[in-house]
Design a protein around this motif. Structure first.
Motif, short mmCIF file in Angstrom:
data_model
loop_
_atom_site.label_atom_id
_atom_site.label_comp_id
_atom_site.label_asym_id
_atom_site.label_seq_id
_atom_site.Cartn_x
_atom_site.Cartn_y
_atom_site.Cartn_z
N THR A 1 -33.42 32.05 -58.07
CA THR A 1 -34.57 31.47 -57.40
C THR A 1 -34.89 30.62 -58.60
O THR A 1 -35.15 30.81 -59.94
N GLY A 2 -35.34 29.49 -58.28
CA GLY A 2 -35.87 28.26 -59.17
C GLY A 2 -37.27 28.90 -59.48
O GLY A 2 -38.00 29.35 -58.62
N ASP A 3 -38.02 28.75 -60.78
CA ASP A 3 -39.37 28.73 -60.99
C ASP A 3 -40.03 27.60 -60.29
O ASP A 3 -39.78 26.33 -60.18
N PRO A 4 -41.27 27.94 -59.49
CA PRO A 4 -41.92 27.03 -58.81
C PRO A 4 -42.56 25.92 -59.51
O PRO A 4 -42.49 24.76 -59.28
N ALA A 5 -42.82 26.16 -60.79
CA ALA A 5 -43.35 24.92 -61.49
C ALA A 5 -42.16 23.92 -62.03
O ALA A 5 -42.14 22.95 -62.18
N VAL A 6 -41.01 24.65 -62.25
CA VAL A 6 -39.90 23.62 -62.70
C VAL A 6 -39.37 22.77 -61.49
O VAL A 6 -39.22 21.75 -61.63
N THR A 7 -39.42 23.37 -60.21
CA THR A 7 -39.20 22.73 -58.82
C THR A 7 -40.21 21.75 -58.91
O THR A 7 -39.93 20.53 -58.38
#
Length: 68
Positions: free
Chosen positions: A50-56
Motif C-alpha cells: 500500500t502506498g503512503d497517502p503523502a507520497v500518492t
C-alpha cells in the motif's frame, strides 16, 4: 640477445577445471528460485504494497503540474 621463455612446470591437462564455489554461490540462486516458484504457485500470499497517502498525493500533484 634473445630472451628466454619460461615454461610452466606442470602443464594444465584439458578438461580438469579446479573451480571451487562458496556455499552461498549455489544457495542464493536456489533460494530465490524456490521463493519465486512458491509465489507463482500460491499468489494469494503475495500482497500488494500500500502506498503512503503523502507520497500518492505528491505524485498526483506532480502529474497535474506536468499535464498543464
Amino acid at each position: 640477445m634473445p630472451a628466454r621463455t619460461h615454461t610452466r612446470p606442470h602443464p594444465a591437462t584439458p578438461g580438469s577445471a579446479d573451480i571451487r564455489l562458496p556455499w552461498w554461490a549455489l544457495a542464493l540462486p536456489v533460494l530465490a528460485f524456490v521463493s519465486l516458484l512458491l509465489l507463482i504457485l500460491n499468489p494469494a500470499d503475495a500482497h500488494a504494497a500500500t502506498g503512503d497517502p503523502a507520497v500518492t498525493h505528491l505524485f498526483e500533484h506532480v502529474r497535474h503540474l506536468v499535464s498543464r
